[in-house]
Design a protein around this motif. Structure first.
Motif, PDB file in Angstrom:
ATOM      1  N   LEU A  44      53.768  49.701  63.880  1.00  0.00           N
ATOM      2  CA  LEU A  44      53.835  50.824  63.728  1.00  0.00           C
ATOM      3  C   LEU A  44      52.449  51.870  64.968  1.00  0.00           C
ATOM      4  O   LEU A  44      52.481  51.607  65.336  1.00  0.00           O
ATOM      5  CB  LEU A  44      53.846  52.048  62.403  1.00  0.00           C
ATOM      6  CG  LEU A  44      53.926  53.464  63.341  1.00  0.00           C
ATOM      7  CD1 LEU A  44      55.073  54.071  63.800  1.00  0.00           C
ATOM      8  CD2 LEU A  44      53.296  53.817  61.497  1.00  0.00           C
ATOM      9  N   VAL A  78      57.652  49.461  65.372  1.00  0.00           N
ATOM     10  CA  VAL A  78      58.432  50.781  65.307  1.00  0.00           C
ATOM     11  C   VAL A  78      57.033  51.805  65.833  1.00  0.00           C
ATOM     12  O   VAL A  78      56.726  51.323  65.522  1.00  0.00           O
ATOM     13  CB  VAL A  78      58.769  51.411  63.766  1.00  0.00           C
ATOM     14  CG1 VAL A  78      60.016  50.697  63.161  1.00  0.00           C
ATOM     15  CG2 VAL A  78      57.246  51.014  62.673  1.00  0.00           C
ATOM     16  N   TYR A  93      58.599  53.929  56.638  1.00  0.00           N
ATOM     17  CA  TYR A  93      58.399  52.492  56.861  1.00  0.00           C
ATOM     18  C   TYR A  93      58.302  51.978  56.060  1.00  0.00           C
ATOM     19  O   TYR A  93      57.345  52.422  55.324  1.00  0.00           O
ATOM     20  CB  TYR A  93      57.825  52.371  58.474  1.00  0.00           C
ATOM     21  CG  TYR A  93      58.070  52.987  59.558  1.00  0.00           C
ATOM     22  CD1 TYR A  93      59.662  53.240  60.105  1.00  0.00           C
ATOM     23  CD2 TYR A  93      58.006  54.019  59.748  1.00  0.00           C
ATOM     24  CE1 TYR A  93      59.994  53.752  60.732  1.00  0.00           C
ATOM     25  CE2 TYR A  93      57.398  55.020  60.672  1.00  0.00           C
ATOM     26  CZ  TYR A  93      58.848  54.773  61.897  1.00  0.00           C
ATOM     27  OH  TYR A  93      59.506  55.346  62.496  1.00  0.00           O
TER      28      TYR A  93
END
Length: 120
Positions: free
Chosen positions: A6, A33, A54
Motif C-alpha cells: 500500500l 494499491v 485491503y
C-alpha cells in the motif's frame, strides 16, 4: 517474491516520489494499491481516496509527513501489515512505538533505494 504494498500518500504528479514508487513497485513485480488525496491512476494502479479494507498487505510505504500520519494509525494497524516503511521526511518515533506494541516491523528507508538495491 511479490509483496503486496500500500502506497499511502500517493500522488498523480509524476515528479513525486510516491508516484515513482508506484511505478517501480509494479515494474519489480509487486502488487500495488494506493491511497491519495485525488482519484486517478498511476501505471494502471487506481488511487483510492477512501480507506479501503485491503487484504493481505505485506508492506505499507508512507509518503505522509508525521503530523498527517496520526489520523491513519488505526487504519494501518487494521490492515495488519508485516512492515511499514518510513520514507525520508516521514520519520515518526511516536508511530514506531505504536507499531512495536502491535508486533509490526518498520524500516526507516527509501522505498526507491530498497527496490534499486534489491533489498525490498
Amino acid at each position: 517474491m511479490s509483496k503486496k504494498t500500500l502506497v499511502l500518500g500517493a500522488s498523480l504528479k509524476v515528479d513525486k516520489y510516491s508516484n515513482m514508487a508506484v511505478n517501480r513497485l509494479k515494474q519489480s513485480g509487486h502488487e500495488v494499491v494506493a491511497i491519495g488525496l485525488k482519484q486517478g491512476t498511476i501505471d494502471g494502479v487506481s488511487i483510492d481516496t477512501d480507506l479501503m479494507p485491503y487484504k493481505d498487505i505485506d508492506t505499507v510505504t508512507l509518503y505522509l509527513n508525521p503530523k498527517n500520519q496520526a489520523s491513519y494509525y488505526d487504519y494501518i494497524l487494521s490492515l495488519n501489515p508485516k512492515r511499514v516503511v518510513f520514507n525520508p521526511g516521514t520519520e515518526n518515533p511516536e508511530f514506531y512505538n505504536i507499531l512495536e506494541m502491535n508486533d509490526i516491523d518498520f524500516e526507516v528507508a527509501c522505498t526507491l533505494v530498497l527496490l534499486s538495491t534489491k533489498q525490498y
